[in-house]
Design a protein around this motif. Structure first.
Motif, PDB file in Angstrom:
ATOM      1  N   ARG A  17       0.821  -1.205   0.000  1.00 39.85           N
ATOM      2  CA  ARG A  17       0.000   0.000   0.000  1.00 39.85           C
ATOM      3  C   ARG A  17       0.859   1.260   0.000  1.00 39.85           C
ATOM      4  NH1 ARG A  17      -4.648  -1.749   4.490  1.00 39.85           N
ATOM      5  NH2 ARG A  17      -5.655  -3.320   3.173  1.00 39.85           N
ATOM      6  N   ALA A  18       1.955   1.227   0.761  1.00 42.04           N
ATOM      7  CA  ALA A  18       2.856   2.383   0.786  1.00 42.04           C
ATOM      8  C   ALA A  18       3.471   2.620  -0.588  1.00 42.04           C
ATOM      9  CB  ALA A  18       3.950   2.166   1.837  1.00 42.04           C
ATOM     10  N   ALA A  19       3.881   1.537  -1.236  1.00 40.99           N
ATOM     11  CA  ALA A  19       4.462   1.664  -2.572  1.00 40.99           C
ATOM     12  C   ALA A  19       3.436   2.216  -3.555  1.00 40.99           C
ATOM     13  CB  ALA A  19       4.987   0.317  -3.047  1.00 40.99           C
ATOM     14  N   ALA A  20       2.195   1.751  -3.456  1.00 45.31           N
ATOM     15  CA  ALA A  20       1.138   2.240  -4.342  1.00 45.31           C
ATOM     16  C   ALA A  20       0.874   3.719  -4.101  1.00 45.31           C
ATOM     17  CB  ALA A  20      -0.137   1.422  -4.133  1.00 45.31           C
ATOM     18  N   LEU A  21       0.901   4.139  -2.855  1.00 46.56           N
ATOM     19  CA  LEU A  21       0.675   5.552  -2.542  1.00 46.56           C
ATOM     20  C   LEU A  21       1.786   6.418  -3.140  1.00 46.56           C
ATOM     21  CD1 LEU A  21      -0.592   7.024   0.799  1.00 46.56           C
ATOM     22  CD2 LEU A  21       1.355   8.061  -0.356  1.00 46.56           C
ATOM     23  N   LEU A  22       3.015   5.958  -3.034  1.00 44.55           N
ATOM     24  CA  LEU A  22       4.135   6.704  -3.619  1.00 44.55           C
ATOM     25  C   LEU A  22       4.006   6.774  -5.142  1.00 44.55           C
ATOM     26  CD1 LEU A  22       7.091   5.333  -1.452  1.00 44.55           C
ATOM     27  CD2 LEU A  22       5.972   7.560  -1.257  1.00 44.55           C
ATOM     28  N   ASP A  23       3.524   5.698  -5.748  1.00 45.88           N
ATOM     29  CA  ASP A  23       3.305   5.703  -7.202  1.00 45.88           C
ATOM     30  C   ASP A  23       2.262   6.745  -7.597  1.00 45.88           C
ATOM     31  OD1 ASP A  23       5.149   3.735  -7.763  1.00 45.88           O
ATOM     32  OD2 ASP A  23       3.694   2.096  -7.732  1.00 45.88           O
ATOM     33  N   VAL A  24       1.198   6.850  -6.811  1.00 41.88           N
ATOM     34  CA  VAL A  24       0.144   7.824  -7.103  1.00 41.88           C
ATOM     35  C   VAL A  24       0.699   9.243  -6.991  1.00 41.88           C
ATOM     36  CG1 VAL A  24      -2.040   8.785  -6.283  1.00 41.88           C
ATOM     37  CG2 VAL A  24      -1.756   6.311  -6.466  1.00 41.88           C
ATOM     38  N   LEU A  25       1.484   9.517  -5.962  1.00 40.29           N
ATOM     39  CA  LEU A  25       2.073  10.844  -5.809  1.00 40.29           C
ATOM     40  C   LEU A  25       3.048  11.145  -6.950  1.00 40.29           C
ATOM     41  CD1 LEU A  25       2.741  11.070  -1.961  1.00 40.29           C
ATOM     42  CD2 LEU A  25       0.949  12.218  -3.280  1.00 40.29           C
ATOM     43  N   ALA A  26       3.803  10.139  -7.367  1.00 43.85           N
ATOM     44  CA  ALA A  26       4.730  10.340  -8.481  1.00 43.85           C
ATOM     45  C   ALA A  26       3.980  10.686  -9.760  1.00 43.85           C
ATOM     46  CB  ALA A  26       5.587   9.090  -8.679  1.00 43.85           C
ATOM     47  N   ALA A  27       2.851  10.007  -9.977  1.00 46.80           N
ATOM     48  CA  ALA A  27       2.057  10.251 -11.185  1.00 46.80           C
ATOM     49  C   ALA A  27       1.398  11.626 -11.161  1.00 46.80           C
ATOM     50  CB  ALA A  27       0.988   9.171 -11.343  1.00 46.80           C
ATOM     51  N   ALA A  28       1.282  12.224  -9.991  1.00 46.58           N
ATOM     52  CA  ALA A  28       0.655  13.546  -9.879  1.00 46.58           C
ATOM     53  C   ALA A  28       1.569  14.655 -10.370  1.00 46.58           C
ATOM     54  CB  ALA A  28       0.246  13.810  -8.430  1.00 46.58           C
ATOM     55  N   GLY A  29       2.829  14.343 -10.638  1.00 45.86           N
ATOM     56  CA  GLY A  29       3.736  15.345 -11.197  1.00 45.86           C
ATOM     57  C   GLY A  29       4.036  16.508 -10.274  1.00 45.86           C
ATOM     58  N   GLY A  30       4.036  16.272  -8.973  1.00 50.45           N
ATOM     59  CA  GLY A  30       4.357  17.329  -8.022  1.00 50.45           C
ATOM     60  C   GLY A  30       3.163  18.051  -7.446  1.00 50.45           C
ATOM     61  N   ALA A  31       1.983  17.778  -7.976  1.00 49.70           N
ATOM     62  CA  ALA A  31       0.770  18.415  -7.451  1.00 49.70           C
ATOM     63  C   ALA A  31       0.386  17.760  -6.130  1.00 49.70           C
ATOM     64  CB  ALA A  31      -0.376  18.281  -8.439  1.00 49.70           C
ATOM     65  N   PRO A  32       0.128  18.542  -5.086  1.00 47.69           N
ATOM     66  CA  PRO A  32      -0.253  17.951  -3.793  1.00 47.69           C
ATOM     67  C   PRO A  32      -1.584  17.217  -3.903  1.00 47.69           C
ATOM     68  CG  PRO A  32       0.375  20.264  -3.562  1.00 47.69           C
ATOM     69  CD  PRO A  32       0.219  20.011  -5.029  1.00 47.69           C
ATOM     70  N   LEU A  33      -1.678  16.082  -3.213  1.00 44.10           N
ATOM     71  CA  LEU A  33      -2.914  15.308  -3.184  1.00 44.10           C
ATOM     72  C   LEU A  33      -3.382  15.174  -1.739  1.00 44.10           C
ATOM     73  CD1 LEU A  33      -2.175  12.406  -5.726  1.00 44.10           C
ATOM     74  CD2 LEU A  33      -3.358  14.570  -6.134  1.00 44.10           C
ATOM     75  N   SER A  34      -4.671  15.408  -1.533  1.00 42.14           N
ATOM     76  CA  SER A  34      -5.240  15.291  -0.198  1.00 42.14           C
ATOM     77  C   SER A  34      -5.404  13.827   0.183  1.00 42.14           C
ATOM     78  CB  SER A  34      -6.598  15.982  -0.145  1.00 42.14           C
ATOM     79  OG  SER A  34      -7.521  15.294  -0.978  1.00 42.14           O
TER      80      SER A  34
END
Length: 263
Positions: A17-34
Motif C-alpha cells: 500500500r505504501a508503494a502504491a501511494l508513492l506511485d500515485v504521488l509520483a504520477a501527480a507530477g508534483g501536485a499535492p494530493l489530499s
C-alpha cells in the motif's frame, strides 16, 4: 483513473500500500494530493490512508503541505544510494545481449581523452570475425564513430581549443584530415544524433555510435558503438543505420538512466 490497491498477494500488505501511494504521488507530477484524493485513487478507507501518510511522513518519504501530500526528499537520497551501486559496464554487457541486432555485432564503450577515444568495455557478439580496438586501446577520435559523437557533444569553444594546432592523422584513405571537413562532419552528427565511421579507422569495418550523458552529475558523457565488417552488412550504404541506432538507443537508455526499466 483509480489505482486500486490489491495487497492480498503481498506478504506485507502495508508495504504494498505504501508503494502504491508513492506511485500515485509520483504520477501527480508534483501536485499535492489530499488524503481524500489518495484514498479514492487507492481504493482504501480514508482512515487507513491517513495512517499510511503519517507513517510515510515520519520517515520523510512524503511531505505534508497546506493542500495535501507530495513526495519527500528522502526518496532522492535513496535513489542516489541506488545509483551509486549501478555498474554501468556490467549493465552494458547485459543490455547488448538483450539487443536484437547488436547481440550479433561487436559493441564498445568509450570516453574522450584529449583527441583520443579510450575504450572501457567491449562486447563480442555472434559474428565470427573479432575486430580490433580492445579494452584500454586508444584511437584518434576524429576517425571513430565514438570520437565523433563525443566531440560533437563538446562546447564549440572547448573543441576549438582542443583542436588548435593539432594535425589529424589518417588511419585509412577515408579518414578525415581537414579541420573544416571535421567540423562539417560534427555538424552532421549533431543533426542526425549518431556518428558513423565508414572505414575511416579500419578498411572493411563500419561503426555506428551515439553519446550517453553521465548517469550522475560526477560522470562524464561517454559513447557506445556497434561495429561490423562491411561484408556482414553489405557496406555502409546498405547498413540499416536506423535498426542499429534503435538498439543503441535502448542500451543508452538503460546506461544513462538506470532508473528506467530496460526493455
Amino acid at each position: 483513473m483509480s489505482e486500486q490497491v490489491n495487497s492480498q498477494g503481498s506478504p506485507v500488505p502495508a508495504v504494498a500500500r505504501a508503494a502504491a501511494l508513492l506511485d500515485v504521488l509520483a504520477a501527480a507530477g508534483g501536485a499535492p494530493l489530499s488524503v481524500s484524493e489518495l484514498a479514492r485513487q487507492l481504493g482504501l478507507p480514508k482512515s487507513s490512508t491517513a495512517n499510511l501518510c503519517l507513517a510515510l511522513e515520519s520517515e520523510r518519504l512524503v511531505v505534508r503541505g497546506d493542500t495535501g501530500y507530495t513526495l519527500g526528499r528522502r526518496l532522492v537520497e535513496l535513489g542516489g544510494a541506488y545509483l551509486s551501486t549501478v555498474d554501468q559496464v556490467r549493465e552494458f554487457y547485459a543490455a547488448c545481449k538483450r539487443a536484437p541486432l547488436i547481440s550479433r555485432l561487436t559493441a564498445r564503450v568509450a570516453v574522450l581523452e584529449g583527441l583520443d577515444v579510450l575504450y572501457l568495455a567491449r562486447y563480442d557478439g555472434a559474428q565470427p570475425i573479432r575486430l580490433t580496438a580492445n579494452i584500454g586501446d586508444r584511437f584518434p577520435a576524429h576517425c571513430t564513430a565514438t570520437g565523433k559523437v563525443l566531440m560533437a557533444a563538446m562546447p564549440p569553444a572547448a573543441l576549438d581549443e582542443r583542436l588548435r594546432g593539432r594535425t589529424l592523422a589518417a588511419l585509412t584513405e577515408r579518414s578525415i584530415t581537414d579541420h573544416a571537413q571535421l567540423r562539417a562532419e560534427l555538424d552532421r552528427v549533431r543533426e542526425l544524433g549518431y556518428g558513423l565511421d565508414d572505414e575511416e579507422t579500419t578498411p572493411g569495418v563500419v561503426c555506428v555510435a551515439i553519446a550517453v550523458p553521465g548517469a550522475r552529475t560526477d560522470s562524464d558523457t561517454f559513447a557506445i558503438s556497434a561495429t561490423t565488417v562491411t561484408a556482414g552488412l553489405g557496406g555502409a550504404d546498405s547498413v540499416d543505420l536506423e535498426a542499429v541506432r534503435a538498439d543503441l538507443e535502448v542500451i543508452a537508455q538503460s546506461l544513462g538512466n538506470p532508473l528506467v526499466v530496460a526493455r
